[in-house]
Design a protein around this motif. Structure first.
Motif, PDB file in Angstrom:
ATOM      1  N   TRP A  25       5.042  -8.102  -9.193  1.00 21.89           N
ATOM      2  CA  TRP A  25       4.539  -7.326  -7.729  1.00 21.89           C
ATOM      3  C   TRP A  25       3.679  -8.839  -7.801  1.00 21.89           C
ATOM      4  O   TRP A  25       2.840  -8.559  -6.602  1.00 21.89           O
ATOM      5  CB  TRP A  25       2.996  -6.575  -8.860  1.00 21.89           C
ATOM      6  N   ARG A  26       3.643  -9.850  -8.415  1.00 19.62           N
ATOM      7  CA  ARG A  26       2.870 -11.403  -8.327  1.00 19.62           C
ATOM      8  C   ARG A  26       3.516 -11.661  -7.033  1.00 19.62           C
ATOM      9  O   ARG A  26       3.059 -11.980  -6.298  1.00 19.62           O
ATOM     10  CB  ARG A  26       2.343 -11.802  -9.621  1.00 19.62           C
ATOM     11  N   ALA A  27       4.687 -11.622  -7.169  1.00 20.29           N
ATOM     12  CA  ALA A  27       5.649 -12.513  -5.935  1.00 20.29           C
ATOM     13  C   ALA A  27       5.529 -11.049  -4.754  1.00 20.29           C
ATOM     14  O   ALA A  27       5.249 -11.540  -3.108  1.00 20.29           O
ATOM     15  CB  ALA A  27       7.170 -12.285  -5.662  1.00 20.29           C
ATOM     16  N   ALA A  28       5.041 -10.176  -4.502  1.00 16.11           N
ATOM     17  CA  ALA A  28       4.632  -9.561  -3.599  1.00 16.11           C
ATOM     18  C   ALA A  28       3.366  -8.954  -3.455  1.00 16.11           C
ATOM     19  O   ALA A  28       3.424  -9.125  -2.234  1.00 16.11           O
ATOM     20  CB  ALA A  28       5.295  -8.105  -3.908  1.00 16.11           C
ATOM     21  N   ALA A  29       2.992  -9.852  -4.003  1.00 12.33           N
ATOM     22  CA  ALA A  29       1.084 -10.000  -3.635  1.00 12.33           C
ATOM     23  C   ALA A  29       0.874 -11.244  -2.289  1.00 12.33           C
ATOM     24  O   ALA A  29       0.218 -11.127  -1.957  1.00 12.33           O
ATOM     25  CB  ALA A  29       0.434  -9.539  -4.848  1.00 12.33           C
ATOM     26  N   ARG A  30       1.754 -12.190  -4.063  1.00  7.22           N
ATOM     27  CA  ARG A  30       1.104 -13.263  -2.699  1.00  7.22           C
ATOM     28  C   ARG A  30       2.173 -13.331  -1.259  1.00  7.22           C
ATOM     29  O   ARG A  30       1.333 -13.605  -0.640  1.00  7.22           O
ATOM     30  CB  ARG A  30       2.239 -14.701  -3.825  1.00  7.22           C
ATOM     31  N   ALA A  31       3.480 -12.767  -1.000  1.00  4.86           N
ATOM     32  CA  ALA A  31       3.907 -12.520  -0.084  1.00  4.86           C
ATOM     33  C   ALA A  31       3.015 -12.270   1.194  1.00  4.86           C
ATOM     34  O   ALA A  31       2.520 -11.825   2.335  1.00  4.86           O
ATOM     35  CB  ALA A  31       5.263 -11.503  -0.301  1.00  4.86           C
ATOM     36  N   LEU A  32       2.111 -10.260   0.168  1.00  2.00           N
ATOM     37  CA  LEU A  32       1.150 -10.064   1.190  1.00  2.00           C
ATOM     38  C   LEU A  32       0.217 -10.441   1.960  1.00  2.00           C
ATOM     39  O   LEU A  32      -0.545 -10.461   2.737  1.00  2.00           O
ATOM     40  CB  LEU A  32       0.660  -8.820   0.407  1.00  2.00           C
ATOM     41  N   CYS A  33      -0.682 -11.273   0.928  1.00  2.00           N
ATOM     42  CA  CYS A  33      -1.702 -12.267   1.178  1.00  2.00           C
ATOM     43  C   CYS A  33      -1.272 -13.555   2.192  1.00  2.00           C
ATOM     44  O   CYS A  33      -1.855 -14.419   3.143  1.00  2.00           O
ATOM     45  CB  CYS A  33      -1.877 -13.192   0.234  1.00  2.00           C
ATOM     46  N   ASP A  34       0.191 -14.171   2.014  1.00  2.00           N
ATOM     47  CA  ASP A  34       0.691 -14.910   3.414  1.00  2.00           C
ATOM     48  C   ASP A  34       0.608 -14.115   4.492  1.00  2.00           C
ATOM     49  O   ASP A  34       0.390 -14.934   5.759  1.00  2.00           O
ATOM     50  CB  ASP A  34       2.437 -15.732   2.568  1.00  2.00           C
ATOM     51  N   ALA A  35       1.343 -12.886   4.398  1.00  2.00           N
ATOM     52  CA  ALA A  35       1.564 -12.321   5.610  1.00  2.00           C
ATOM     53  C   ALA A  35      -0.102 -11.869   6.757  1.00  2.00           C
ATOM     54  O   ALA A  35      -0.086 -12.479   7.584  1.00  2.00           O
ATOM     55  CB  ALA A  35       2.693 -11.241   5.621  1.00  2.00           C
ATOM     56  N   LEU A  36      -0.626 -11.411   5.680  1.00  2.00           N
ATOM     57  CA  LEU A  36      -1.964 -11.306   6.106  1.00  2.00           C
ATOM     58  C   LEU A  36      -2.852 -11.997   7.213  1.00  2.00           C
ATOM     59  O   LEU A  36      -3.182 -11.528   8.645  1.00  2.00           O
ATOM     60  CB  LEU A  36      -3.042 -10.407   6.020  1.00  2.00           C
ATOM     61  N   PRO A  37      -2.796 -13.424   7.070  1.00  2.00           N
ATOM     62  CA  PRO A  37      -3.608 -14.406   8.126  1.00  2.00           C
ATOM     63  C   PRO A  37      -2.735 -14.131   9.409  1.00  2.00           C
ATOM     64  O   PRO A  37      -3.136 -14.364  10.387  1.00  2.00           O
ATOM     65  CB  PRO A  37      -3.832 -15.667   7.657  1.00  2.00           C
ATOM     66  N   ARG A  38      -1.666 -14.064   8.996  1.00  2.00           N
ATOM     67  CA  ARG A  38      -0.453 -14.037  10.896  1.00  2.00           C
ATOM     68  C   ARG A  38       0.136 -12.732  11.224  1.00  2.00           C
ATOM     69  O   ARG A  38       0.776 -13.128  12.989  1.00  2.00           O
ATOM     70  CB  ARG A  38       1.152 -14.552  10.283  1.00  2.00           C
ATOM     71  N   GLN A  39      -0.825 -12.229  11.385  1.00  2.00           N
ATOM     72  CA  GLN A  39      -0.868 -10.434  11.654  1.00  2.00           C
ATOM     73  C   GLN A  39      -1.693 -10.731  12.940  1.00  2.00           C
ATOM     74  O   GLN A  39      -2.727 -11.359  12.986  1.00  2.00           O
ATOM     75  CB  GLN A  39      -1.452  -9.424  11.093  1.00  2.00           C
ATOM     76  N   ARG A  40      -0.795  -9.891  13.939  1.00  2.00           N
ATOM     77  CA  ARG A  40      -1.291 -10.198  15.296  1.00  2.00           C
ATOM     78  C   ARG A  40      -1.945  -9.000  15.735  1.00  2.00           C
ATOM     79  O   ARG A  40      -3.170  -9.196  16.412  1.00  2.00           O
ATOM     80  CB  ARG A  40       0.064  -9.800  16.423  1.00  2.00           C
ATOM     81  N   ASP A  41      -2.109  -7.707  14.624  1.00  3.40           N
ATOM     82  CA  ASP A  41      -3.107  -7.053  15.116  1.00  3.40           C
ATOM     83  C   ASP A  41      -4.162  -6.643  14.135  1.00  3.40           C
ATOM     84  O   ASP A  41      -3.143  -7.116  13.119  1.00  3.40           O
ATOM     85  CB  ASP A  41      -2.634  -5.224  15.139  1.00  3.40           C
TER      86      ASP A  41
END
Length: 168
Positions: free
Chosen positions: A99-115
């Motif tokens: 879950w920690r790796a998945a959470a890090r990936a989510l936090c990395d992905a959120l600022p890159r969202q266009r919407d």
């Protein structure tokens, strides 16, 4: 301009309704990324209640595990609502995923969202200390996950009695 908005609060605090209104503010159609899994009749009823509240301006995308993939697949199609982060965490933990790796990936992905992405989560640390190790591990993980996503979010709201209180 896209935003990440986190809505937290206790059980039945009005988080989902507040989050739905927030997401629709950014346009329609909106995508509802559902993380819940219907393992029993009670959960099926909860899911049905949420679906009944939403109207035709919503497209549902069910994804219990790959939240980053769901965000990537729906980006560019309008605002998204993730409901909810704590069910996603439950799915990850009970499935033996990191879950920690998945959470890090989510936090990395959120600022890159266009919407815009509106995320619902539960505030689970305000009650008693759970009586078993798994529940304590979940409470601690949820607290950390919420902190990490809140740090990434542009805005954070606490739902209390159906009302949003802006925290960030």
């Amino acid at each position: 301009m896209s935003k990440t908005i986190l809505i937290t609060g206790g059980a039945r605090s009005g988080k989902s309704a507040i989050a739905e209104a927030q997401a629709l503010h950014f346009g329609t159609p909106a995508t509802y990324i559902a993380t819940a899994q219907a393992w029993d009749a009670e959960m099926e009823a909860r899911i049905a209640t949420h679906r009944a509240r939403r109207g035709p301006e919503w497209v549902t995308h069910a994804e219990p595990l790959d939240l980053v993939g769901a965000l990537a697949a729906t980006d560019g199609q309008g605002p998204r609502l993730v409901d909810c982060l704590t069910l996603w965490l439950t799915n990850l933990m009970l499935g033996g995923h990191d879950w920690r790796a998945a959470a890090r990936a989510l936090c990395d992905a959120l600022p890159r969202q266009r919407d815009t992405v509106v995320i619902v989560t539960n505030e689970v640390g305000a009650g008693i200390v759970p009586d078993n190790a798994l529940a304590r591990e979940f409470r601690d993980a949820a607290g950390l996950l919420n902190q990490w996503v809140a740090a990434t979010a542009d805005e954070v709201f606490l739902a209390v009695a159906g009302l949003p209180l802006k925290v960030k």
